[in-house]
Design an enzyme around this catalytic site. Structure first.
Site, PDB file in Angstrom:
ATOM      1  N   LYS A  24      52.937  74.946 -32.282  1.00  0.00           N
ATOM      2  CA  LYS A  24      51.852  75.611 -32.894  1.00  0.00           C
ATOM      3  C   LYS A  24      51.649  76.411 -34.246  1.00  0.00           C
ATOM      4  CE  LYS A  24      50.192  79.680 -32.470  1.00  0.00           C
ATOM      5  NZ  LYS A  24      51.324  81.454 -31.951  1.00  0.00           N
ATOM      6  N   ASP A  46      46.752  77.711 -29.326  1.00  0.00           N
ATOM      7  CA  ASP A  46      46.956  79.163 -28.609  1.00  0.00           C
ATOM      8  C   ASP A  46      46.154  79.357 -27.123  1.00  0.00           C
ATOM      9  OD1 ASP A  46      44.703  80.929 -29.489  1.00  0.00           O
ATOM     10  OD2 ASP A  46      45.414  81.527 -30.385  1.00  0.00           O
TER      11      ASP A  46
END
Length: 220
Positions: free
Chosen positions: A121, A139
């Protein structure tokens, strides 16, 4: 409505509602962006923005941070989540940047993930924001919003959500679409109580349609 049509409508409405969509983290360089994103894991951007001015003043570059100890960095980031591990990761990350990468943050996602404390991420955020690459960071906001809208269906992992989103979103707008989904989740499609009355896509949202059907059923 086909999934392709749903994506097209959602993206068009987000573009109209949020013509300017960018990260809310404050930074002055690619290195500082990387630091801020690492600090933002399981922490709010607002909190990160409170600690980074002093941190960046003390350690504005990878070279400066590479000379710092974990304890040095901890003093600046103690109010964020998991400050001990993040301090250690930042110190190790800066040392690797200086020792193996000439002090420059790489644009390659695989190379980014070699850095201590940098997962997929975080690597995707840096690739998308700093280098405008078609990377889709997932997220909690993106994961939740994509599923609620119906862009993904029963996605079990962030990676699966990422793969579905990049399949249907044109490469040219993936970095911006990432911010659309985050900002929508942060301010409208909130976890506990989504603000459907303020939502520009409520009429085509799967979650909203399910709620309306439930209300009708309960009223019978």
């Amino acid at each position: 409505m086909t999934k392709k049509e749903l994506y097209a409508q959602v993206l068009a409405r987000f573009e109209e509602a949020m013509p300017v969509a960018e990260t809310e983290l404050h930074y002055g360089s690619t290195f500082q962006l990387l630091v801020a994103v690492m600090l933002s894991a399981q922490c709010t951007d607002k909190r990160v923005n409170m600690v980074t001015p002093a941190l960046f003043e003390a350690y504005p570059t990878a070279e400066a941070m590479a000379k710092a100890s974990d304890e040095d960095i901890f003093r600046y980031v103690r109010s964020v989540s998991y400050p001990n591990s993040k301090s250690a990761h930042l110190a190790a990350m800066a040392r690797m940047l200086v020792g193996e990468m000439g002090g420059e943050v790489p644009s390659d996602i695989d190379q980014l993930q070699r850095l201590p404390g940098v997962g997929r991420k975080t690597a995707n955020v840096v690739a998308a924001v700093a280098f405008d690459q078609p990377a889709m960071p997932v997220d909690t906001h993106v994961f939740r919003v994509a599923n609620r809208i119906g862009l993904t269906v029963n996605s079990k992992t962030p990676l699966h959500t990422e793969q579905e989103l990049v399949k249907y979103i044109p490469d040219a707008i993936i970095p911006k679409a990432h911010h659309w989904l985050i900002l929508h989740g942060r301010y409208i499609c909130q976890a506990r109580k989504p603000k459907c009355g303020q939502c520009p896509i409520s009429d085509i949202c799967r979650h909203h349609a399910m709620q309306k059907r439930k209300e009708v059923k309960d009223a019978v």
